[in-house]
Design a protein around this motif. Structure first.
Motif, PDB file in Angstrom:
ATOM      1  N   UNK A 180      -1.994  13.867   2.787  1.00 37.12           N
ATOM      2  CA  UNK A 180      -1.272  14.993   2.251  1.00 37.12           C
ATOM      3  C   UNK A 180       0.153  15.205   2.856  1.00 37.12           C
ATOM      4  N   UNK A 181       0.216  14.820   4.251  1.00 38.45           N
ATOM      5  CA  UNK A 181       1.468  14.870   5.039  1.00 38.45           C
ATOM      6  C   UNK A 181       2.423  14.246   4.205  1.00 38.45           C
ATOM      7  N   UNK A 182       2.001  12.961   3.820  1.00 38.28           N
ATOM      8  CA  UNK A 182       3.097  11.967   3.141  1.00 38.28           C
ATOM      9  C   UNK A 182       3.598  12.895   1.784  1.00 38.28           C
ATOM     10  N   UNK A 183       2.678  13.166   1.248  1.00 40.93           N
ATOM     11  CA  UNK A 183       2.877  13.733   0.001  1.00 40.93           C
ATOM     12  C   UNK A 183       3.865  15.062  -0.083  1.00 40.93           C
ATOM     13  N   UNK A 184       3.488  15.678   0.812  1.00 44.09           N
ATOM     14  CA  UNK A 184       4.423  17.212   1.211  1.00 44.09           C
ATOM     15  C   UNK A 184       5.632  16.847   1.639  1.00 44.09           C
ATOM     16  N   UNK A 185       6.009  16.115   2.571  1.00 46.38           N
ATOM     17  CA  UNK A 185       7.272  15.560   3.262  1.00 46.38           C
ATOM     18  C   UNK A 185       8.235  14.596   2.229  1.00 46.38           C
ATOM     19  N   UNK A 186       7.361  13.747   1.544  1.00 49.86           N
ATOM     20  CA  UNK A 186       8.053  12.748   0.700  1.00 49.86           C
ATOM     21  C   UNK A 186       8.911  11.676   1.636  1.00 49.86           C
ATOM     22  N   UNK A 187       8.248  11.364   2.819  1.00 49.08           N
ATOM     23  CA  UNK A 187       8.823  10.649   3.728  1.00 49.08           C
ATOM     24  C   UNK A 187       7.750   9.799   4.522  1.00 49.08           C
ATOM     25  N   UNK A 188       8.057   8.583   4.467  1.00 50.13           N
ATOM     26  CA  UNK A 188       7.046   7.573   5.252  1.00 50.13           C
ATOM     27  C   UNK A 188       7.948   6.962   6.529  1.00 50.13           C
ATOM     28  N   UNK A 189       7.813   7.885   7.740  1.00 51.18           N
ATOM     29  CA  UNK A 189       8.515   7.359   8.706  1.00 51.18           C
ATOM     30  C   UNK A 189       7.874   6.360   9.740  1.00 51.18           C
ATOM     31  N   UNK A 190       6.639   6.107   9.562  1.00 49.86           N
ATOM     32  CA  UNK A 190       5.733   5.120  10.321  1.00 49.86           C
ATOM     33  C   UNK A 190       5.471   4.007   9.520  1.00 49.86           C
ATOM     34  N   UNK A 191       5.102   3.002  10.594  1.00 46.46           N
ATOM     35  CA  UNK A 191       4.709   1.761  10.010  1.00 46.46           C
ATOM     36  C   UNK A 191       3.261   1.525  10.743  1.00 46.46           C
ATOM     37  N   UNK A 192       2.484   0.568  10.278  1.00 44.47           N
ATOM     38  CA  UNK A 192       1.281   0.121  10.508  1.00 44.47           C
ATOM     39  C   UNK A 192       1.517  -0.855  11.970  1.00 44.47           C
ATOM     40  N   UNK A 193       0.784  -0.223  13.084  1.00 38.40           N
ATOM     41  CA  UNK A 193       0.823  -1.138  14.294  1.00 38.40           C
ATOM     42  C   UNK A 193      -0.436  -1.802  14.667  1.00 38.40           C
ATOM     43  N   UNK A 194      -1.571  -1.113  14.240  1.00 42.12           N
ATOM     44  CA  UNK A 194      -2.791  -1.569  14.462  1.00 42.12           C
ATOM     45  C   UNK A 194      -3.773  -1.282  13.361  1.00 42.12           C
ATOM     46  N   UNK A 195      -4.631  -1.925  12.937  1.00 43.72           N
ATOM     47  CA  UNK A 195      -5.668  -1.713  11.729  1.00 43.72           C
ATOM     48  C   UNK A 195      -7.080  -2.264  12.297  1.00 43.72           C
ATOM     49  N   UNK A 196      -8.202  -1.411  11.989  1.00 43.37           N
ATOM     50  CA  UNK A 196      -9.358  -1.715  12.154  1.00 43.37           C
ATOM     51  C   UNK A 196     -10.200  -1.719  10.881  1.00 43.37           C
ATOM     52  N   UNK A 197     -10.968  -3.103  10.593  1.00 47.96           N
ATOM     53  CA  UNK A 197     -11.806  -2.920   9.424  1.00 47.96           C
ATOM     54  C   UNK A 197     -13.228  -2.730   9.606  1.00 47.96           C
ATOM     55  N   UNK A 198     -14.093  -2.399   8.737  1.00 42.80           N
ATOM     56  CA  UNK A 198     -15.530  -2.295   9.066  1.00 42.80           C
ATOM     57  C   UNK A 198     -16.163  -3.542   8.374  1.00 42.80           C
ATOM     58  N   UNK A 199     -17.416  -3.768   8.488  1.00 47.90           N
ATOM     59  CA  UNK A 199     -18.285  -4.770   7.922  1.00 47.90           C
ATOM     60  C   UNK A 199     -17.676  -4.959   6.477  1.00 47.90           C
ATOM     61  N   UNK A 200     -17.494  -4.143   5.764  1.00 47.60           N
ATOM     62  CA  UNK A 200     -17.339  -3.955   4.198  1.00 47.60           C
ATOM     63  C   UNK A 200     -15.686  -4.302   3.943  1.00 47.60           C
ATOM     64  N   UNK A 201     -14.875  -4.560   4.989  1.00 45.68           N
ATOM     65  CA  UNK A 201     -13.412  -4.840   4.796  1.00 45.68           C
ATOM     66  C   UNK A 201     -12.841  -3.661   4.493  1.00 45.68           C
ATOM     67  N   UNK A 202     -13.096  -2.347   4.550  1.00 42.15           N
ATOM     68  CA  UNK A 202     -12.670  -1.204   4.600  1.00 42.15           C
ATOM     69  C   UNK A 202     -12.028  -0.657   6.084  1.00 42.15           C
ATOM     70  N   UNK A 203     -10.978  -0.039   5.679  1.00 42.67           N
ATOM     71  CA  UNK A 203     -10.197   0.493   7.009  1.00 42.67           C
ATOM     72  C   UNK A 203     -11.153   1.570   7.571  1.00 42.67           C
ATOM     73  N   UNK A 204     -11.425   1.292   9.020  1.00 46.93           N
ATOM     74  CA  UNK A 204     -11.948   2.225   9.709  1.00 46.93           C
ATOM     75  C   UNK A 204     -11.288   3.168  10.659  1.00 46.93           C
TER      76      UNK A 204
END
Length: 156
Positions: free
Chosen positions: A125-149
């Motif tokens: 919602x913040x991205x939608x409101x500001x219309x700016x993506x100022x961050x990048x993904x530095x770490x991501x964790x997936x669950x057993x189903x392959x979805x982001x947790x």
């Protein structure tokens, strides 16, 4: 007038020596041209093996790339309905809508300081409101189903 025999023979000898020297030099250069080139070194036949295929990207890398694209789509959406549709598509990549999103604001000696924790729905919602993506993904964790947790972001 009579020239001396001695001076005549010295000048003749000098001219003769110069001519012989030039003739010898000419013969040497002809010999260099006339010598056959050495045979080329034998070439060993080596079977060219194709380079090994690059390893398949890890599931985390694939998910991170998809999420980066999704975040950019939400931020660049032209109107609210397109942005809402992008938000819903992005939420389907997460294990739940309350998945934590941590934004690193400072790191020193391995100790990270985070901004106030948020959820993926609030971040989208913040991205939608500001219309700016100022961050990048530095770490991501997936669950057993392959979805982001869980997701960790940093400033670009």
């Amino acid at each position: 007038m009579k020239k001396s025999l001695f001076s005549f023979s010295i000048s003749r000898a000098l001219v003769l020596a110069i001519m012989v020297t030039l003739a010898m030099e000419a013969c040497k250069s002809k010999k260099k041209v006339a010598e056959p080139a050495p045979p080329p070194a034998p070439v060993e036949e080596v079977e060219e093996t194709p380079p090994p295929a690059p390893p398949a990207p890890a599931p985390e890398e694939v998910a991170a790339q998809k999420l980066e694209n999704a975040f950019n789509q939400v931020a660049a959406a032209g109107n609210t309905s397109i942005a809402n549709q992008s938000v819903e598509e992005t939420l389907s990549m997460f294990s739940n809508q309350e998945a934590p999103v941590l934004i690193v604001i400072h790191e020193e000696n391995g100790i990270k300081d985070y901004d106030e924790p948020t959820t993926i729905r609030k971040y989208l919602e913040y991205l939608k409101d500001t219309k700016k993506n100022l961050n990048y993904i530095s770490d991501i964790r997936l669950d057993a189903n392959g979805k982001v947790s869980e997701l960790e972001l940093r400033r670009k």
